[in-house]
Design an enzyme around this catalytic site. Structure first.
Site, PDB file in Angstrom:
ATOM      1  N   SER A   1     -25.575  72.312 -71.409  1.00 17.72           N
ATOM      2  CA  SER A   1     -26.125  73.129 -72.494  1.00 17.72           C
ATOM      3  C   SER A   1     -25.601  72.713 -73.860  1.00 17.72           C
ATOM      4  O   SER A   1     -26.313  72.753 -74.855  1.00 17.72           O
ATOM      5  CB  SER A   1     -25.804  74.607 -72.253  1.00 17.72           C
ATOM      6  OG  SER A   1     -26.471  75.087 -71.109  1.00 17.72           O
TER       7      SER A   1
ATOM      8  N   ASP B 203       7.762  86.904 -68.414  1.00 19.04           N
ATOM      9  CA  ASP B 203       6.784  87.813 -67.820  1.00 19.04           C
ATOM     10  C   ASP B 203       5.568  87.996 -68.713  1.00 19.04           C
ATOM     11  O   ASP B 203       4.437  88.102 -68.230  1.00 19.04           O
ATOM     12  CB  ASP B 203       7.432  89.181 -67.570  1.00 19.04           C
ATOM     13  CG  ASP B 203       8.482  89.122 -66.465  1.00 19.04           C
ATOM     14  OD1 ASP B 203       8.123  88.734 -65.342  1.00 19.04           O
ATOM     15  OD2 ASP B 203       9.652  89.454 -66.735  1.00 19.04           O
ATOM     16  N   GLY B 204       5.801  88.042 -70.022  1.00 17.52           N
ATOM     17  CA  GLY B 204       4.687  88.243 -70.947  1.00 17.52           C
ATOM     18  C   GLY B 204       3.671  87.125 -70.866  1.00 17.52           C
ATOM     19  O   GLY B 204       2.458  87.365 -70.842  1.00 17.52           O
TER      20      GLY B 204
ATOM     21  N   GLU C 268     -12.560  79.325 -71.085  1.00 18.36           N
ATOM     22  CA  GLU C 268     -12.588  79.044 -72.523  1.00 18.36           C
ATOM     23  C   GLU C 268     -11.221  79.187 -73.175  1.00 18.36           C
ATOM     24  O   GLU C 268     -10.852  78.412 -74.057  1.00 18.36           O
ATOM     25  CB  GLU C 268     -13.573  79.980 -73.240  1.00 18.36           C
ATOM     26  CG  GLU C 268     -15.034  79.719 -72.959  1.00 18.36           C
ATOM     27  CD  GLU C 268     -15.566  80.564 -71.819  1.00 18.36           C
ATOM     28  OE1 GLU C 268     -16.787  80.600 -71.637  1.00 18.36           O
ATOM     29  OE2 GLU C 268     -14.745  81.185 -71.101  1.00 18.36           O
TER      30      GLU C 268
ATOM     31  N   HIS D 145     -25.386  87.215 -75.791  1.00 17.33           N
ATOM     32  CA  HIS D 145     -25.252  85.765 -75.952  1.00 17.33           C
ATOM     33  C   HIS D 145     -25.697  85.271 -77.327  1.00 17.33           C
ATOM     34  O   HIS D 145     -25.708  84.065 -77.573  1.00 17.33           O
ATOM     35  CB  HIS D 145     -26.057  85.034 -74.870  1.00 17.33           C
ATOM     36  CG  HIS D 145     -25.353  84.982 -73.549  1.00 17.33           C
ATOM     37  ND1 HIS D 145     -24.895  86.102 -72.903  1.00 17.33           N
ATOM     38  CD2 HIS D 145     -25.009  83.924 -72.762  1.00 17.33           C
ATOM     39  CE1 HIS D 145     -24.317  85.744 -71.764  1.00 17.33           C
ATOM     40  NE2 HIS D 145     -24.362  84.440 -71.659  1.00 17.33           N
TER      41      HIS D 145
ATOM     42  N   PRO E   7       1.880  83.677 -79.776  1.00 19.95           N
ATOM     43  CA  PRO E   7       0.997  84.449 -78.903  1.00 19.95           C
ATOM     44  C   PRO E   7       1.282  84.056 -77.453  1.00 19.95           C
ATOM     45  O   PRO E   7       1.110  82.895 -77.085  1.00 19.95           O
ATOM     46  CB  PRO E   7      -0.404  84.016 -79.339  1.00 19.95           C
ATOM     47  CG  PRO E   7      -0.226  83.496 -80.726  1.00 19.95           C
ATOM     48  CD  PRO E   7       1.135  82.871 -80.754  1.00 19.95           C
ATOM     49  N   LEU E   8       1.714  84.991 -76.655  1.00 19.99           N
ATOM     50  CA  LEU E   8       2.220  84.649 -75.326  1.00 19.99           C
ATOM     51  C   LEU E   8       1.153  83.995 -74.451  1.00 19.99           C
ATOM     52  O   LEU E   8       0.007  84.416 -74.418  1.00 19.99           O
ATOM     53  CB  LEU E   8       2.767  85.905 -74.646  1.00 19.99           C
ATOM     54  CG  LEU E   8       4.007  86.502 -75.316  1.00 19.99           C
ATOM     55  CD1 LEU E   8       4.447  87.786 -74.614  1.00 19.99           C
ATOM     56  CD2 LEU E   8       5.154  85.496 -75.334  1.00 19.99           C
TER      57      LEU E   8
ATOM     58  N   HIS F 249     -26.085  77.004 -79.364  1.00 18.85           N
ATOM     59  CA  HIS F 249     -26.731  78.325 -79.330  1.00 18.85           C
ATOM     60  C   HIS F 249     -26.197  79.161 -80.498  1.00 18.85           C
ATOM     61  O   HIS F 249     -25.581  80.199 -80.326  1.00 18.85           O
ATOM     62  CB  HIS F 249     -26.486  79.027 -77.997  1.00 18.85           C
ATOM     63  CG  HIS F 249     -27.034  78.299 -76.807  1.00 18.85           C
ATOM     64  ND1 HIS F 249     -26.798  76.969 -76.573  1.00 18.85           N
ATOM     65  CD2 HIS F 249     -27.806  78.716 -75.772  1.00 18.85           C
ATOM     66  CE1 HIS F 249     -27.394  76.586 -75.450  1.00 18.85           C
ATOM     67  NE2 HIS F 249     -28.030  77.638 -74.946  1.00 18.85           N
TER      68      HIS F 249
ATOM     69  N   HIS G 131       9.347  83.875 -78.913  1.00 22.23           N
ATOM     70  CA  HIS G 131      10.251  84.838 -79.555  1.00 22.23           C
ATOM     71  C   HIS G 131      11.718  84.500 -79.287  1.00 22.23           C
ATOM     72  O   HIS G 131      12.599  84.993 -79.987  1.00 22.23           O
ATOM     73  CB  HIS G 131       9.936  86.261 -79.097  1.00 22.23           C
ATOM     74  CG  HIS G 131       9.911  86.436 -77.611  1.00 22.23           C
ATOM     75  ND1 HIS G 131       8.864  86.018 -76.827  1.00 22.23           N
ATOM     76  CD2 HIS G 131      10.812  86.989 -76.762  1.00 22.23           C
ATOM     77  CE1 HIS G 131       9.118  86.300 -75.560  1.00 22.23           C
ATOM     78  NE2 HIS G 131      10.296  86.880 -75.493  1.00 22.23           N
TER      79      HIS G 131
END
Length: 656
Positions: free
Chosen positions: A383, A156-157, A410, A472, A117-118, A460, A68
């Site tokens: 997996s 901070d964000g 993730e 899941h 997106p912070l 999966h 920003h």
């Protein structure tokens, strides 16, 4: 004179930020005004880049995670000599301008990462720093070909967002010593004082994560900022956080409060800040000649010298290592035409194999062909089948490792992977369970926006997960991914289509690819075609005079073929279409689409063991799952949801 030019230049930068935001009647002056001395010091005294070639691969990278504050970055890029004019600054936040509200790769020369997106920028910066270490190991004398720092500015964000904790602990464990992050600590968030929502010991947090921590008490003290950067650059085994205590909206009558976070100062307050605080009494968008000259003498001249030296080095490198130099350029440009052949592997029809296993086999072949293919998963390598046989794990001791163990991270993993691709020269992928694509979504969206050819391996892929139950078992995730612009979502029906999906993903230069993989074994189908995956859909089995078309994906293609055979017994001819990728099918010409789907939607049936949301585009009759799954053996869950031959046959016969 030195002290004077510093003060004049910072006043100029702050004034430009005020003018841009006031003219646009929109923007975020708070962080821009408070952090101006930080970026001024970085750009004029340390950053190595060449504005005439913003894509130079050996430049230092800078990521504005707090996107920003874009007006600050644009001011500095203009002053540094990038192709960003004063008129571009005056068009801040306007339709079609080169100065959008948040930094965007490909829109503004000199922007190294799209942020907004912070916290995402922090993850991307880590990927940029990792790429530097990887490329050094791939090429002879790699430390000369690629040798730079990665800088990031956050607030901070960014540090409150959950992604930051994943990111900083990973960076600390990887000892990314050439990553330097500035923390604009102004103790204010949009809703009010930081104390309303946070009382964290930031120093303790970063030290615990194996970072160096340096604090600058006064955000206007450029000598202290300069010294902090010098100390950080000497680090041998840790990334560094430089906490700079700033005043949000410095100079405004509302400085130090949330009122200056995201609203223009206005003419009166802006004038007061410029004249009374900055001692800068000039017309809007005025830039003193001595400030222009100072930037030309510092960042531009430093970059020009480094750029010329690098080109001379690369010429010598090319003459000594011609094949490596050619590969270096190919990989930088994402050109794999000389490394991936059109030869198809041997497929055994009828052999049952989970597509996740087929993907893993092909991945292990690819890493032998492409030394820059490096990726990993969020602690599910066994997996998702992203383990590289006999391969090293990427680590501080093994920067040549081909597998990245991201841990259970993730969100950060996917942002870091974006950074690897933003750097150029590295090709990467990430793996996770499909249901957790929700965790990856913000960074997937940024990959689509930045046109990064990311590869997402999601295993999966349906309720066939079984005993792990509805938490899941993906249901709505496929519809979510398909809704994203510039993302190819491929759900292959067998090992042949999986091979085709991988080839498409690797040849893509501007579009990310998500490959959805089965846990359960699927038979290799006689008429599946890896080359036709590129069409998005094709006729996999036909009947003369067909009255219905079943459109299926993934594991349901085999089911559709069995339904077709059953209906043959009742003299009801059906065409079966495999549609591994709706996006690629939509991109085909109308002639091809009509050849594949000649009947009207009222005679088409979609068959997919996930949400039916979105299938109305192709068929009026949708056979899927619009509720959550259950915990039981996979076969029991599938049967309970009526994904069996007799149930689907009855559904087709009910279509009038």
């Amino acid at each position: 004179m030195y002290q004077k030019i510093d003060e004049l230049a910072i006043a100029t930068i702050r004034s430009l930020c005020i003018d841009m935001i006031n003219k646009a009647k929109s923007g975020h002056p708070g962080m821009a005004l408070g952090s101006a001395p930080i970026l001024y010091t970085l750009f004029t005294r340390h950053l190595v880049s060449y504005p005439k070639d913003p894509e130079w691969i050996n430049r230092d990278r800078f990521v504005l995670s707090g996107g920003h504050a874009s007006s600050l970055l644009y001011s500095l890029l203009h002053l540094s000599g990038y192709d960003l004019s004063l008129d571009d600054l005056k068009n801040f936040r306007q339709l079609g301008s080169k100065t959008p509200g948040h930094p965007e790769v490909g829109v503004t020369p000199g922007v190294d990462a799209s942020t907004g997106p912070l916290g995402q920028g922090l993850g991307e910066a880590i990927g940029l720093a990792m790429a530097e270490t990887m490329l050094q190991k791939i090429y002879p004398k790699g430390n000369k070909l690629i040798n730079h720092y990665t800088y990031c500015l956050c607030g901070d964000g960014c540090l409150q967002e959950g992604i930051s904790q994943e990111a900083i602990t990973f960076a600390g464990s990887q000892k990314l010593n050439k990553l330097i992050v500035f923390y604009d600590s102004n103790n204010v968030t949009l809703d009010g004082p930081l104390s309303l929502s946070d009382n964290e010991d930031v120093k303790g947090r970063f030290i615990a994560a194996n970072w160096n921590f340096i604090e600058v008490e006064d955000g206007n003290d450029i000598e202290a900022i300069d010294e902090a950067i010098k100390v950080a650059k000497k680090s041998k085994d840790k990334p560094t956080l430089i906490k700079v205590n700033t005043i949000i909206g410095y100079g405004s009558s509302k400085q130090g409060t949330n009122k200056v976070h995201g609203a223009p100062l206005g003419e009166e307050d802006g004038k007061q800040a410029k004249v009374e605080c900055y001692h800068f009494d000039h017309p809007d968008f005025f830039i003193p000649e001595e400030v222009k000259q100072y930037f030309a003498d510092t960042i531009f001249k430093r970059g020009e010298k480094a750029y010329k030296k690098y080109n001379e080095l690369f010429e010598k490198y090319t003459s000594t290592y011609p094949s490596e130099a050619e590969q270096f350029i190919d990989f930088r440009d994402n050109d794999y035409s000389s490394y991936l052949t059109d030869e198809l592997p041997t497929f055994e029809v009828g052999k049952v194999k989970a597509t996740r296993n087929a993907s893993g086999e092909y991945l292990n072949y690819l890493v032998k062909v492409l030394p820059n293919l490096i990726g990993g998963s969020a602690d599910v390598a066994s997996s998702v089948q992203t383990l590289i046989k006999d391969g090293k794990i990427y680590s501080p001791e093994h920067r040549d490792g081909k597998t990245i163990c991201y841990g259970i991270r993730e969100i950060a993993m996917t942002a870091i992977a974006n950074g690897l691709l933003l750097h150029k020269g590295i090709r990467t992928y990430v793996g996770s369970f499909f249901v957790f694509s929700d965790y990856l979504k913000p960074a997937i969206r940024l990959a689509c926006l930045q046109q990064l050819p990311m590869i997402y391996l999601f295993s999966h892929d349906s309720i066939a997960v079984g005993e792990d139950g509805p938490t899941h078992q993906p249901v709505e995730q496929l519809a979510m991914l398909r809704s994203l612009p510039n993302l190819n979502v491929i759900r292959p029906c067998d090992d042949k289509e999986t091979f085709g999906a991988w080839k498409l993903a690797l040849f893509s230069k501007t579009t990310p690819t998500a490959i959805l993989l089965s846990r359960q074994g699927l038979p290799t189908l006689k008429d599946s075609d890896p080359t036709l995956v590129s069409k998005g859909a094709y006729v996999i089995s036909d009947r003369k005079g067909f009255k219905y078309i079943i459109i299926a994906t993934g594991s349901e293609v085999d089911l559709a073929l069995k339904v077709q055979a059953k209906l043959d017994e009742e003299k009801i001819p059906v065409r079966v279409v495999s549609m591994p990728c709706t996006e690629l099918f939509d991109a085909q010409d109308e002639k091809y689409k009509k050849e594949v789907l000649p009947l009207g939607k009222d005679k088409r049936i979609s068959l997919e063991m996930l949400s039916t949301f979105g299938w109305g585009k192709y068929a009026d009759h949708n056979y899927g799952i619009d509720h959550f799954g259950a915990s039981a053996k996979a076969a029991d869950v599938i049967n309970a949801n009526h994904f069996d031959v007799d149930s689907v046959v009855s559904f087709v016969k009910g279509v009038k």
